[in-house]
Scaffold this motif. Structure first.
Motif, mmCIF file in Angstrom:
data_model
loop_
_atom_site.group_PDB
_atom_site.id
_atom_site.type_symbol
_atom_site.label_atom_id
_atom_site.label_comp_id
_atom_site.label_asym_id
_atom_site.label_seq_id
_atom_site.Cartn_x
_atom_site.Cartn_y
_atom_site.Cartn_z
ATOM 1 N N VAL A 151 0.841 -1.190 0.000
ATOM 2 C CA VAL A 151 0.000 0.000 0.000
ATOM 3 C C VAL A 151 0.883 1.249 0.000
ATOM 4 O O VAL A 151 2.061 1.203 0.363
ATOM 5 N N PHE A 152 0.302 2.356 -0.394
ATOM 6 C CA PHE A 152 0.993 3.648 -0.418
ATOM 7 C C PHE A 152 1.397 4.093 0.980
ATOM 8 O O PHE A 152 2.527 4.545 1.201
ATOM 9 N N ALA A 153 0.492 3.967 1.934
ATOM 10 C CA ALA A 153 0.756 4.498 3.274
ATOM 11 C C ALA A 153 -0.064 3.759 4.315
ATOM 12 O O ALA A 153 -1.164 3.259 4.037
ATOM 13 N N THR A 154 0.478 3.707 5.528
ATOM 14 C CA THR A 154 -0.258 3.183 6.674
ATOM 15 C C THR A 154 -0.138 4.185 7.818
ATOM 16 O O THR A 154 0.737 5.052 7.836
ATOM 17 N N GLY A 155 -1.032 4.032 8.779
ATOM 18 C CA GLY A 155 -0.994 4.917 9.940
ATOM 19 C C GLY A 155 -2.107 4.581 10.898
ATOM 20 O O GLY A 155 -2.849 3.610 10.707
ATOM 21 N N THR A 156 -2.216 5.382 11.921
ATOM 22 C CA THR A 156 -3.293 5.223 12.897
ATOM 23 C C THR A 156 -4.170 6.474 12.872
ATOM 24 O O THR A 156 -3.707 7.561 12.514
ATOM 25 N N ALA A 157 -5.405 6.302 13.281
ATOM 26 C CA ALA A 157 -6.287 7.461 13.415
ATOM 27 C C ALA A 157 -5.704 8.450 14.419
ATOM 28 O O ALA A 157 -5.787 9.670 14.233
ATOM 29 N N ARG A 158 -5.072 7.942 15.466
ATOM 30 C CA ARG A 158 -4.491 8.817 16.485
ATOM 31 C C ARG A 158 -3.409 9.718 15.882
ATOM 32 O O ARG A 158 -3.382 10.927 16.116
ATOM 33 N N ASP A 159 -2.508 9.132 15.084
ATOM 34 C CA ASP A 159 -1.430 9.927 14.505
ATOM 35 C C ASP A 159 -1.964 10.960 13.512
ATOM 36 O O ASP A 159 -1.486 12.099 13.468
ATOM 37 N N LEU A 160 -2.935 10.567 12.703
ATOM 38 C CA LEU A 160 -3.515 11.523 11.753
ATOM 39 C C LEU A 160 -4.179 12.692 12.473
ATOM 40 O O LEU A 160 -4.012 13.851 12.094
ATOM 41 N N ALA A 161 -4.932 12.395 13.533
ATOM 42 C CA ALA A 161 -5.589 13.465 14.286
ATOM 43 C C ALA A 161 -4.564 14.378 14.956
ATOM 44 O O ALA A 161 -4.730 15.605 14.991
ATOM 45 N N HIS A 162 -3.478 13.794 15.472
ATOM 46 C CA HIS A 162 -2.444 14.613 16.106
ATOM 47 C C HIS A 162 -1.708 15.473 15.082
ATOM 48 O O HIS A 162 -1.308 16.610 15.396
ATOM 49 N N LEU A 163 -1.512 14.971 13.876
ATOM 50 C CA LEU A 163 -0.897 15.785 12.830
ATOM 51 C C LEU A 163 -1.751 17.016 12.546
ATOM 52 O O LEU A 163 -1.242 18.142 12.451
ATOM 53 N N VAL A 164 -3.063 16.816 12.424
ATOM 54 C CA VAL A 164 -3.966 17.946 12.205
ATOM 55 C C VAL A 164 -3.939 18.892 13.403
ATOM 56 O O VAL A 164 -3.910 20.122 13.244
ATOM 57 N N ALA A 165 -3.932 18.341 14.612
ATOM 58 C CA ALA A 165 -3.899 19.176 15.814
ATOM 59 C C ALA A 165 -2.647 20.047 15.847
ATOM 60 O O ALA A 165 -2.697 21.216 16.262
ATOM 61 N N HIS A 166 -1.509 19.508 15.405
ATOM 62 C CA HIS A 166 -0.290 20.314 15.313
ATOM 63 C C HIS A 166 -0.510 21.517 14.394
ATOM 64 O O HIS A 166 -0.094 22.642 14.709
ATOM 65 N N ALA A 167 -1.153 21.277 13.265
ATOM 66 C CA ALA A 167 -1.396 22.378 12.327
ATOM 67 C C ALA A 167 -2.312 23.427 12.943
ATOM 68 O O ALA A 167 -2.072 24.639 12.815
ATOM 69 N N VAL A 168 -3.364 22.992 13.619
ATOM 70 C CA VAL A 168 -4.313 23.942 14.202
ATOM 71 C C VAL A 168 -3.669 24.736 15.333
ATOM 72 O O VAL A 168 -3.915 25.943 15.487
ATOM 73 N N ARG A 169 -2.807 24.095 16.104
ATOM 74 C CA ARG A 169 -2.138 24.778 17.217
ATOM 75 C C ARG A 169 -0.958 25.643 16.764
ATOM 76 O O ARG A 169 -0.405 26.405 17.550
ATOM 77 N N GLY A 170 -0.534 25.477 15.515
ATOM 78 C CA GLY A 170 0.605 26.240 15.024
ATOM 79 C C GLY A 170 1.941 25.639 15.388
ATOM 80 O O GLY A 170 2.963 26.320 15.341
ATOM 81 N N THR A 171 1.956 24.341 15.732
ATOM 82 C CA THR A 171 3.184 23.703 16.192
ATOM 83 C C THR A 171 3.744 22.700 15.191
ATOM 84 O O THR A 171 4.598 21.879 15.548
#
Length: 281
Positions: A151-171
């Motif tokens: 597959v192209f990519a794997t991950g967890t829902a937790r990591d994806l949500a935390h990546l977005v949270a970093h963007a929203v927090r500016g970090t």
């Protein structure tokens, strides 16, 4: 409404022949919930957020320039989602390719950006952000042989949500890089999963400032055989970063795919109800 009800919405899919992983984070508070959110699953194009985050970081540091021309090579060409392969123009910039990747999940643009920054760099960024299980294994390919990652990519829902949270927090790296990624996500044209049942205007001005009423959404979806994924942020009285990943055995047929989409939309509707109301004191 508590985020616990998001978990309850996710658990309603327990009787279905699929895995539904859900993570939701109150970006401005301490509340967060997860259901199977640590399960590593194929996440398809939702993982392109990690590539876009690295591109945005490099634009911040000056390693890349927004107007820098990128040659599209034959090896970059991929069918599936996107427009670039179907267009006559040949000169594209880094920022052009980022907009195409974010807005229509352009596979050819994705491959060109991934070649430009290197897959290893996306792994380094994931490590720096504490996203231990979000991995781009390969470029997007039309056909995968036995000697290639499945597959192209794997991950967890937790990591994806935390990546977005970093963007929203500016970090993500610095505030400009985070804001840029959110603008790209805001341009996404696929609102058929989590946002499908959410009353929102995808073109409302003011993003990412909370609206006086209603909701704003920025997201990135992923679609592959047996996979539907959606990661993003819903902004209202609360700012909720989320990720929902569904995975099932394709031998079960189209009815399971429909059930997965309905389950994801149900979670989205519950997320929206939570975003409308401030967190309980």
């Amino acid at each position: 409404m508590s985020l616990a009800q998001v978990a309850a919405a996710a658990r309603r899919s327990a009787a279905l022949p699929l895995t539904l992983a859900v993570a939701a984070i109150d970006v401005d508070g301490d509340e967060g919930v997860g259901v199977d959110d640590g399960t590593v699953l194929p996440v398809a194009s939702a993982a392109k957020l990690l590539l876009l985050a690295e591109v945005s970081r490099r634009l911040d540091t000056g390693e890349l320039r927004a107007g820098q021309r990128v040659e599209i090579l034959d090896a970059d060409l991929a069918d599936g989602t996107g427009l670039l392969r179907r267009l006559g123009r040949t000169g594209w910039t880094v920022e052009d390719l980022a907009w195409l990747t974010a807005s229509v999940s352009d596979n050819t643009a994705t491959n060109a950006l991934l070649r430009l920054v290197g897959r290893e760099a996306t792994g380094d960024l994931a490590g720096q952000l504490g996203l231990a299980h979000l991995t781009l294994h390969d470029r997007v390919r039309d056909v995968r042989g036995p000697d290639l990652p499945p597959v192209f990519a794997t991950g967890t829902a937790r990591d994806l949500a935390h990546l977005v949270a970093h963007a929203v927090r500016g970090t993500l790296h610095a505030p400009p890089a985070s804001a840029r990624l959110l603008r790209w996500m805001r341009a996404n044209t696929d609102h058929g999963l989590v946002p499908a049942l959410i009353g929102h205007d995808p073109y409302a001005p003011g993003f990412p400032a909370p609206p006086p009423e209603g909701l704003l959404v920025a997201n990135k979806t992923g679609t592959d055989t047996g996979v539907r994924a959606d990661a993003g942020v819903i902004i209202g009285a609360r700012r909720l970063a989320y990720a929902v990943v569904a995975h099932w055995d394709t031998a079960l047929g189209a009815s399971t795919e429909r059930a997965a989409v309905h389950a994801i939309r149900d979670v989205g509707r519950t997320l929206a109800a939570c975003a409308h109301r401030r967190a309980p004191a």
